[in-house]
Design an enzyme around this catalytic site. Sequence first.
Site, PDB file in Angstrom:
ATOM      1  N   LYS A 171      -1.128   6.380  -5.631  1.00  0.00           N
ATOM      2  CA  LYS A 171      -1.256   5.035  -5.072  1.00  0.00           C
ATOM      3  C   LYS A 171       0.042   4.246  -5.244  1.00  0.00           C
ATOM      4  CE  LYS A 171      -3.114   1.138  -3.663  1.00  0.00           C
ATOM      5  NZ  LYS A 171      -3.427   0.872  -2.247  1.00  0.00           N
ATOM      6  N   CYS A 205      -0.409  -5.384  -2.760  1.00  0.00           N
ATOM      7  CA  CYS A 205      -0.016  -4.004  -3.062  1.00  0.00           C
ATOM      8  C   CYS A 205       1.497  -3.815  -3.103  1.00  0.00           C
ATOM      9  CB  CYS A 205      -0.629  -3.045  -2.037  1.00  0.00           C
ATOM     10  SG  CYS A 205      -2.402  -2.800  -2.234  1.00  0.00           S
TER      11      CYS A 205
END
Length: 433
Positions: A216, A270
């Site tokens: 991720k 993010c």
Amino acid sequence: MMSHADLKVVVIGLGYIGLPTAAVIARTGASVLGIDVSAHVVETVNSGKVHIEEVDLDGLVSGVVARGALRAATQIEPADVFVIAVPTPFADDHAPDIGYVLDAAKTIAMVLKAGDVVVLESTSPVGTTEQVRDLLAELRPDLKVPGKSNGDSPDVAIAYCPERVLPGRILVELIDNDRVIGGITPRCARKALQFYRRFVRGACVTTTSRAAEMTKLTENAFRDVNIAFANELSRVADTMDVDVWEVIRLANRHPRVNILSPGPGVGGHCIAVDPWFLVHADPANTPLIRTAREVNDAKIDYVVERAEALVAANPGERVACLGLAFKANIDDFRESPALKVALALAARFGDRLHVVEPYTDALPASFDGSGATLIDVDSAIETCGIMIVLVDHDVFKSVPLDERADKHVYDTRGIWPDQPRAPARGAPLRLAS
């Protein structure tokens, strides 16, 4: 694992990821309880409404709440699967803060029982899932947890499965995108895989929790580095008095070149955050990732400087900042470079500044006392001589040249390529980003 109708799921955190995830799971027929610390969020969801802007989410939530498949509360209840979807911010020194994750684990520990599955979805530093495991083992010594059960079969499964969705397409991508499922043990990964196969059509690939956590972070660091190249290129193009949008368009005709679009910086929950987790974990071996973060953060200051120069050069003109969100057609302002630019301009120019943001009904509290006001795009066209494009919302793209030809424009998104362009050293009508 039990049937859809018998499955009880708790989703902790009803934000931009947690609420859509809870609703999608509820649509399968499972009984879903969403936990949030905000009484307002809980009340909103229980009334069948939503507190965030996301395509088709309002209809989905309304439907699953009406059927009794989804409800919300501030207090946890026993369940079969627990999904942690809480924020993981960083401190001023860019050190990651997993306090919300550990608090969620403490909450789960109160009702955890043999046979349960715990999945962390929050973007986290490598090793966080193991910390959740260790905390659960400490708080619940009566349960055998994976890796702590001295060779016995564990009572619970613990895994990591990060979201990888795009705001504006969350409901589609929660189902269609591939998922990486990292278990503390292979058995944990298989148990979590069974759960995700209930609502994910994309491929579900199992691995270790550490590999999934780093995957991720790697995805978002990769994107950040590529955006940094585009943002740095835009500054070089300004120096050379060249249209960066044309350069990128021409360069991308090369079969092996795919340069991204520059902007006023990088925002969101993010890309603007996750690369720092890698830098903090291994500063000696991440100079490129660190530099990309610094380039993208510095682009905000660069845009502020150029925008201030444009406004100062035209003292009689009212100013419209177009957009506050971190990307187009959403209401998410987290880490938004557009918001930071608008705030800086409001602090300097006060009531000369007007903000156009179609995805909010009021300016954020951070504008209080600045004198800046919220107006619609038509009012901006009628009353403002300076237009600073910070977000490429569709409504801004739809403004034709004849409504803005006489404006002083700083287009940081390249949405108006037909705008008259002035020499870089003059008072600019259009500035590249």
